[in-house]
Design a protein around this motif. Structure first.
Motif, PDB file in Angstrom:
ATOM      1  N   GLN A 165      42.843  44.350  38.335  1.00 44.77           N
ATOM      2  CA  GLN A 165      43.318  43.366  39.306  1.00 44.77           C
ATOM      3  C   GLN A 165      42.713  43.654  40.685  1.00 44.77           C
ATOM      4  N   ARG A 198      46.299  47.288  36.817  1.00 43.52           N
ATOM      5  CA  ARG A 198      46.160  47.339  38.276  1.00 43.52           C
ATOM      6  C   ARG A 198      44.721  47.550  38.750  1.00 43.52           C
ATOM      7  N   MET A 231      46.378  41.510  33.431  1.00 48.25           N
ATOM      8  CA  MET A 231      45.417  42.567  33.781  1.00 48.25           C
ATOM      9  C   MET A 231      46.104  43.796  34.361  1.00 48.25           C
ATOM     10  N   ASN A 248      45.468  33.688  39.056  1.00 46.29           N
ATOM     11  CA  ASN A 248      45.854  35.066  38.763  1.00 46.29           C
ATOM     12  C   ASN A 248      46.138  35.291  37.289  1.00 46.29           C
ATOM     13  N   SER A 265      48.088  37.566  34.917  1.00 48.97           N
ATOM     14  CA  SER A 265      49.189  38.534  34.960  1.00 48.97           C
ATOM     15  C   SER A 265      48.981  39.667  33.960  1.00 48.97           C
ATOM     16  N   ASP A 277      40.563  41.134  43.030  1.00 45.16           N
ATOM     17  CA  ASP A 277      40.868  40.858  44.442  1.00 45.16           C
ATOM     18  C   ASP A 277      39.638  41.102  45.307  1.00 45.16           C
ATOM     19  N   ALA A 320      40.031  34.635  36.332  1.00 50.38           N
ATOM     20  CA  ALA A 320      41.059  35.319  37.127  1.00 50.38           C
ATOM     21  C   ALA A 320      40.799  35.206  38.627  1.00 50.38           C
ATOM     22  N   HIS A 329      37.602  37.234  33.281  1.00 50.90           N
ATOM     23  CA  HIS A 329      37.605  37.798  34.637  1.00 50.90           C
ATOM     24  C   HIS A 329      37.153  36.758  35.657  1.00 50.90           C
TER      25      HIS A 329
END
Lengths: 446, 246
Positions: free
Chosen positions: B82, B79, B77, B73, B75, B86, B69, B66
Motif C-alpha cells: 500500500q 501495508r 493489499m 484503493n 483494501s 501511495d 489500486a 496494482h
C-alpha cells in the motif's frame, strides 16, 4: 502405429526413410502423440548414436517425418536365432550403454529401449531409434498426463514406469538389463505380462538368475545384469557410463551376492519385497544430466615412473577433495608406461609383464591413503609411446567426466609447456581437465 | 513475428530496460505489457513513461491490480504494498494516472489473448495457480495462446487430448515448440519483482511464425533498484526482496 517408406533421390547426401503415422484407427491418438513427441525430440539430438533428422510435416495437416536410414541389424534380428554368446552380448550391451549415456547427457530418456529399437551398425556402434515414448526434460512431456497412454513395451519397462514415473534416466538402465538378460539367456526376466497386476510383479519379484539358464555366463556379467534389474533405481547403476565401463572391464566389476546367485529369493524374502513395494512411490527428477553428473567418472593420471615425485601428495589431495563432492563417483587411476610401437622394448616379454605388475603395485600403493571402497575404484597400467594421447583416448572410451593430471614436474620443467603431458591432455581431451601444480612455497628447495 | 511479453514490472526501471534491450537483441518486433507497471518499486514515473512511449509505437498494454489500486484503493493489499501504491500516486502526474486508468483488462489479437491475471473474470484478479485455474482461463480466452502475469514464477501450461491443462516449469533460454493444434497458456514471469530464488528479471519471447516460446531470465543491477527504494523512503522489506530474489 505407422508406416515406414524408403525415400530415394533426396539431396541430403545420406539414405533416408519417411515415417507416417496411421490415422483413423483406434490407436490414432496414441500414434499421433508418439509422432508429435518424436518430431519434437529427434531434431534436438546430436551425435553418432541417433538417426539424423531431415524434415517433418505439420502434425495436424500433413504428418510425416523424414530421417536418416541406418545401415545395420537390429538387436531383435540378431536374436532371431536365439541367445548370443556372452562376449558378443557384452559388446552390444556396452554399445547400447554408450548410446544411452549420450542420450541422457542431452537431457533425454528413451523409455522404450528394446531389441527392435537398437541398431548395431557395421562398425559395431549401436544407434537408438524410435523416440515416440521419449522424454526431453527441457520440453513439456506431452505423454505424461495422457491417461490412456501405455508406459512402454511390457517386457522392458522399469518398475517406476509402471508407477507412471517419467523422469528417471535409470529407467533406461533397467531396460538395458532386460535386453542383456534376453541376449544371454534367450528369455525375458519378467515374461510378457498381459495385465497391470502382471506388470506390477517387477516391483518386487526377482528374476531367475541368468546363470541358471546358461552356466556359461560369467559371474561378473550376472552381477551387471542383476544390478541393472534392481527394482529400486537407487540400487542400480547410477549412469550408463558406469555400465559401459563394467562391461568393458570385467576384472574391475565388484562382485556381490548377485554374481553367484543360483535361484530366486525364497518365499519370505519375496513376501518382504512385495510388502515394501506396496509403499514405493517414484521420485521426480528435474534434469537427467544433473542426475548423471552426481555419478561422475574421474580419471587420475598417476606417474608411477617417478614414485617419489612431490606432485603425488598434491594430486592425491585434489582427488580427495573432488571425491567429497559426490557419493556415487567412480575413480579410475591410470599409469602410463613407455611402450607400444616405435619404442624399443625395455626387455623381453616376460620383463614387460613384470614391469606391468610393478607399476600396478605402485598405483595401488598410491591410491591406498584415499581408502576407497573397491566398487568405486579401478586401476589400469597402460603401455603407450605417447602418454597424452593414451590418456585422452582412454578417457573418451570410458565416458570420463574429469581428468586430473599433474603439471609438468621437475623432469619436464626444462621442456616447453606444449611438450608436456598436461598440455597434450588439456589440448585434446573431450572433457574438463584439472591440472594440479605443487604450490611454489611447498616445493622442496632444489 | 517475434513478440516480447513483459509483465509485473512494478516500478523497476533498471529491470525493464535490461529486458527490453535483451528482447531487441533477440529480434523482438512487437511488445506486449501484461500489467502491474507500478507498486513495490521506486520508479513508477520512468516506467510508465517508457511504456507509454512503446504504446505510442503500437505496443499492447493491459491493466494489472496494482495499476487499478492507483485509481481506487485496494483494501486487500498489505501495508508495504500500500505504501508503494501511495508513493506511485504521489509521483505519477495526472496524464500518467489517466493512462493507467484507461488501460483495458484484456486484449485479444487473432489467436492470442493478453491479460494480467485469469481471463475468466479478469477484474477479479484470480491467480492462474493450478491446472484447473489454467483451464478456466483458457476456456474463457477462447484463443490458442494465452499470456498472463500476476503469478511471478514462469510456467507453461499445455492442453492434453482430453482438454486438461498440464503445467510445465520451463528452463530459461530453451526454445520450446508450441504447436497450434493445442492450447497453451504462458505465465511470462515478473520483470521487476522476480522470484524463485534468483534476482534476475524474467520475461518471455513468443515466435508466432515458428510456433516457439522461450522464457528468459536477465540479470540487471538489482542492488541499485534496492538502493532506489531506500532513497525513496519506502518500507525496508521492499528493498530486501530485491536483494533476496524472494
Amino acid at each position: 502405429m505407422g508406416d515406414i517408406y524408403r525415400v530415394s533421390g533426396t539431396p541430403v547426401g545420406f539414405p533416408v526413410i519417411m515415417k507416417v503415422p496411421r490415422l483413423g484407427d483406434e490407436q490414432s491418438i496414441e500414434g499421433l502423440l508418439a509422432f508429435e513427441t518424436e518430431v519434437m525430440i529427434l531434431p534436438t539430438l546430436s551425435g553418432a548414436h541417433f538417426p539424423r533428422f531431415v524434415r517433418a510435416g505439420d502434425v495436424t495437416e500433413n504428418p510425416y517425418l523424414v530421417l536418416e536410414w541406418l545401415d545395420g541389424r537390429s538387436v531383435a534380428s540378431i536374436l532371431e536365432s536365439g541367445p548370443i554368446p556372452p562376449p558378443e552380448a557384452v559388446r552390444v550391451g556396452a554399445g547400447i550403454a554408450d548410446a544411452l549415456q549420450s542420450l541422457h547427457l542431452q537431457d533425454t530418456i528413451h523409455f522404450d529401449l528394446k531389441p527392435d529399437n537398437a541398431i548395431v551398425r557395421p562398425d559395431g556402434r549401436v544407434c537408438l531409434i524410435d523416440f515416440g515414448l521419449a522424454h526431453h526434460a527441457r520440453y513439456p512431456d506431452l505423454l505424461a498426463e495422457e491417461r490412456r497412454f501405455t508406459a512402454g513395451s511390457t517386457p522392458y519397462v522399469s518398475p517406476e514406469q509402471v508407477l507412471r514415473s517419467r523422469s528417471d534416466p535409470r529407467s533406461d538402465l533397467f531396460a538395458l538389463g532386460v535386453v542383456l538378460y534376453e541376449m544371454t539367456t534367450g528369455k525375458l526376466p519378467f515374461g510378457i505380462p498381459a495385465s497391470m497386476a502382471g506388470l506390477r510383479d517387477r516391483l518386487w519379484l526377482d528374476p531367475v538368475p541368468p546363470r541358471v539358464w546358461k552356466a556359461g555366463i560369467p559371474p561378473w556379467l550376472q552381477e551387471i545384469i542383476l544390478r541393472c534389474l534392481e527394482p529400486m533405481p537407487a540400487n542400480r547403476y547410477q549412469s550408463a557410463a558406469h555400465v559401459a565401463f563394467d562391461l568393458r572391464n570385467p576384472s574391475q566389476v565388484m562382485l556381490t551376492a548377485r554374481a553367484n546367485k543360483s535361484r530366486q529369493s525364497g518365499l519370505f524374502a519375496q513376501a518382504g519385497r512385495w510388502w515394501r513395494a506396496q509403499s514405493v512411490s517414484p521420485v521426480m527428477h528435474r534434469l537427467p544430466r544433473a542426475l548423471i553428473k552426481r555419478a561422475p567418472v574421474i580419471l587420475a593420471a598417476v606417474d608411477t615412473t617417478h614414485p617419489d615425485d612431490e606432485r603425488h601428495p598434491a594430486l592425491r589431495g585434489v582427488i580427495a577433495q573432488l571425491l567429497t563432492l559426490s557419493a556415487e563417483f567412480r575413480l579410475i587411476c591410470v599409469s602410463i608406461i613407455r611402450g607400444g610401437p616405435g619404442v624399443e622394448s625395455i626387455s623381453d616379454s616376460k620383463g614387460m609383464v613384470s614391469a606391468q605388475v610393478d607399476h600396478m603395485v605402485r598405483l595401488r600403493h598410491w591410491v591406498e591413503p584415499l581408502q576407497l571402497p573397491a566398487q568405486r575404484l579401478s586401476l589400469h597400467v597402460l603401455e603407450a609411446a605417447n602418454p597424452a594421447d593414451a590418456l585422452v583416448n582412454f578417457a573418451r572410451q570410458n565416458h570420463v567426466d574429469l581428468i586430473v593430471v599433474g603439471a609438468p614436474g621437475p623432469e619436464q620443467e626444462a621442456l616447453a609447456w606444449w611438450r608436456s603431458v598436461a598440455s597434450g591432455v588439456t589440448a585434446n581431451a573431450h572433457c574438463s581437465v584439472h591440472v594440479v601444480r605443487v604450490p611454489e612455497a611447498a616445493r622442496a628447495t632444489r | 513475428m517475434i513478440i516480447a511479453l513483459l509483465s509485473d514490472i512494478h516500478a523497476n526501471i533498471g529491470a525493464l530496460e535490461a529486458c527490453l534491450a535483451h528482447a531487441r537483441a533477440q529480434g523482438a518486433e512487437r511488445f506486449v505489457f501484461l500489467g502491474d507497471f507500478v507498486g513495490y518499486g521506486a520508479d513508477p514515473q520512468s516506467v510508465v513513461e517508457l511504456v507509454e512511449h512503446y504504446c505510442a509505437q503500437g505496443a499492447v498494454a493491459v491493466k494489472g491490480n496494482h495499476d487499478e489500486a492507483v485509481e481506487k484503493n485496494a483494501s486487500y493489499m498489505n501495508r508495504p504494498a500500500q505504501a508503494a501504491i501511495d508513493w506511485a500516486r504521489g509521483t505519477l502526474n495526472a496524464p500518467q494516472q489517466r493512462f493507467l486508468a484507461a488501460l483495458p483488462l484484456l486484449v485479444r489479437d487473432n489467436d492470442m489473448c493478453f491479460v494480467h491475471a485469469s481471463a475468466d473474470f479478469p477484474q477479479r484478479w484470480n491467480y492462474v495457480d493450478s491446472a484447473s485455474a489454467a483451464r478456466k482461463s483458457t476456456d474463457a480466452a477462447q484463443t490458442t495462446y494465452s499470456f498472463c502475469g500476476h503469478m511471478h514464477e514462469q510456467q507453461l501450461y499445455f492442453q492434453t487430448a482430453d482438454r486438461k491443462m498440464v503445467p510445465f516449469r520451463p528452463i530459461p533460454g530453451t526454445w520450446i515448440p508450441v504447436r497450434r493444434h493445442r492450447r497453451w497458456l504462458a505465465i511470462v514471469g515478473s520483470v521487476g519483482q522476480p522470484s524463485g530464488g534468483s534476482t534476475s528479471a524474467a520475461y518471455t519471447i513468443f515466435d508466432r511464425d515458428r510456433e516457439q516460446i522461450t522464457f528468459f531470465r536477465v540479470p540487471y543491477d538489482h542492488l541499485w533498484a534496492a538502493a532506489r527504494i531506500r532513497e525513496a523512503g519506502l518500507p525496508e522489506s521492499l528493498a530486501y526482496r530485491f536483494e533476496a530474489g524472494a
